[in-house]
Scaffold this active site. Structure first.
Site, PDB file in Angstrom:
ATOM      1  N   SER A 118       0.928  -1.293   0.144  1.00 43.19           N
ATOM      2  CA  SER A 118      -0.003   0.066   0.104  1.00 43.19           C
ATOM      3  C   SER A 118       0.767   1.233   0.185  1.00 43.19           C
ATOM      4  O   SER A 118       0.290   2.355  -0.008  1.00 43.19           O
ATOM      5  CB  SER A 118      -0.904  -0.035   1.315  1.00 43.19           C
ATOM      6  OG  SER A 118      -0.155  -0.285   2.377  1.00 43.19           O
ATOM      7  N   HIS A 139      -2.584  -2.941  -5.969  1.00 44.36           N
ATOM      8  CA  HIS A 139      -2.959  -2.575  -4.449  1.00 44.36           C
ATOM      9  C   HIS A 139      -4.473  -2.644  -4.340  1.00 44.36           C
ATOM     10  O   HIS A 139      -5.551  -1.891  -4.940  1.00 44.36           O
ATOM     11  CB  HIS A 139      -2.741  -1.245  -4.178  1.00 44.36           C
ATOM     12  CG  HIS A 139      -3.036  -0.560  -2.936  1.00 44.36           C
ATOM     13  ND1 HIS A 139      -3.227   0.759  -2.575  1.00 44.36           N
ATOM     14  CD2 HIS A 139      -3.198  -1.400  -1.799  1.00 44.36           C
ATOM     15  CE1 HIS A 139      -3.585   0.737  -1.383  1.00 44.36           C
ATOM     16  NE2 HIS A 139      -3.719  -0.426  -0.730  1.00 44.36           N
ATOM     17  N   GLU A 151      -5.639  -0.233  -7.452  1.00 45.12           N
ATOM     18  CA  GLU A 151      -4.282   0.620  -7.666  1.00 45.12           C
ATOM     19  C   GLU A 151      -3.302  -0.198  -8.569  1.00 45.12           C
ATOM     20  O   GLU A 151      -2.831  -0.973  -8.040  1.00 45.12           O
ATOM     21  CB  GLU A 151      -3.759   1.430  -6.668  1.00 45.12           C
ATOM     22  CG  GLU A 151      -4.534   2.613  -6.202  1.00 45.12           C
ATOM     23  CD  GLU A 151      -3.737   3.434  -5.190  1.00 45.12           C
ATOM     24  OE1 GLU A 151      -3.470   4.658  -5.438  1.00 45.12           O
ATOM     25  OE2 GLU A 151      -3.138   2.743  -4.195  1.00 45.12           O
ATOM     26  N   ASN A 189      -3.293   6.089  -0.483  1.00 41.45           N
ATOM     27  CA  ASN A 189      -2.958   6.129   1.167  1.00 41.45           C
ATOM     28  C   ASN A 189      -2.119   7.705   1.094  1.00 41.45           C
ATOM     29  O   ASN A 189      -1.901   8.200   2.232  1.00 41.45           O
ATOM     30  CB  ASN A 189      -1.880   4.947   1.307  1.00 41.45           C
ATOM     31  CG  ASN A 189      -2.885   3.965   1.468  1.00 41.45           C
ATOM     32  OD1 ASN A 189      -3.908   4.077   2.541  1.00 41.45           O
ATOM     33  ND2 ASN A 189      -2.208   2.753   1.279  1.00 41.45           N
TER      34      ASN A 189
END
Length: 296
Positions: A118, A139, A151, A189
């Site tokens: 992540s 991800h 992702e 993130n």
């Protein structure tokens, strides 16, 4: 790509295995812990039962999904003869580098190696292999069977062919792949963790309590879950790890983890996984809630 290996039977790993298996892929789920594998399969079974209850799948679909999954405690046995390996181990750079170095030696030269990291650099992970053009980030979001986004993170040398393969593969899983570049935290993130960290800072500074902060964000900003509750579900140790990666990568104080987060992780108050974080998830608390529901 029909033969998949998933490394790690935790929350993300068993979710990824579930999604691949439900879509007809043959999946080897790998974990060094037999207990983790047993728990992972139990979690997949529970999630499939929920889908049956909601009439989204049939009993036959459940059986077929579970039959598509084989479990292994040996990395060489589980990862050989696979078209794609997806690593979903703990968010620890040293562990991931070790896994990818081993995979590079175990797997056929045509095998694509993906990581569910992540926040950690795909380019860094790829650097320990002799196939950096075949290393990519996938991800997935938690809970994997429900969340649509994946992702797709290209390393500096990830090939166009591999990127296209993984984008198409993600669509076969019913997901919406979004290509992003290899910078700390990627997109999800890089935006989410500073918000969570600021919510923790707000609590740390005594501006408001846990439920009040989450209520403001849910009712005022239309978030389905407050940032402190979300942090509990992600795992406070994972949040801390991601913030540390971004802080080290960008050298920017805005990514510095709040001292309260650091202390909670040191105290092993990690959220749902440990039974306590910003909220109480212990068995005694669950029993208390059940008792209150019967008393109404």
């Amino acid at each position: 790509m029909k033969n998949i290996a998933v490394i790690g039977a935790g929350t993300m790993g068993n979710g990824i295995a579930h999604v691949f298996a439900q879509n007809g892929f043959k999946v080897n789920l790998i974990d060094i812990s037999p207990e983790s594998l047993e728990k992972g399969i139990a979690n997949i079974t529970t999630n499939l039962d929920r889908m049956i209850a909601k009439e989204k799948i049939s009993e036959a679909d459940k059986t077929a999904t579970l039959n598509n999954i084989s479990t292994f405690t040996s990395l060489p046995e589980g990862a050989k003869n696979r078209d794609l390996v997806v690593e979903a181990a703990t968010e620890n750079i040293d562990l991931k580098l070790k896994i990818f170095k081993n995979l590079d030696e175990i797997c056929d030269v045509k095998t694509v190696l993906a990581t569910n990291t992540s926040s950690i650099s795909i380019t860094h992970i790829a650097s320990v292999t002799n196939r950096p053009e075949k290393v990519i980030g996938m991800h997935f979001m938690n809970p994997v069977p429900i969340m649509k986004l994946v992702e797709i993170i290209r390393g500096y040398i990830t090939s166009d062919e591999v990127t296209e393969q993984i984008m198409n593969l993600s669509q076969q899983l019913g997901k919406t792949p979004t290509e992003v570049n290899d910078y700390p935290g990627f997109v999800a993130n890089r935006i989410l963790m500073p918000m969570i960290n600021e919510a923790i800072e707000t609590l740390y500074n005594g501006v408001a309590g846990v439920s009040e902060i989450d209520t403001v964000m849910k009712l005022g900003m239309a978030h389905p879950m407050g940032p402190l509750q979300l942090a509990d579900f992600i795992g406070l140790d994972v949040c801390l790890s991601i913030l540390n990666v971004m802080h080290d990568g960008f050298k920017n104080p805005k990514y510095a983890p709040c001292p309260l987060l650091v202390n909670m992780v040191m105290a092993k108050k990690l959220g749902v996984k440990s039974g306590e974080g910003f909220y109480d998830y212990s068995e005694s608390r669950k029993a208390e809630k059940v008792a209150k529901s019967f008393s109404k």
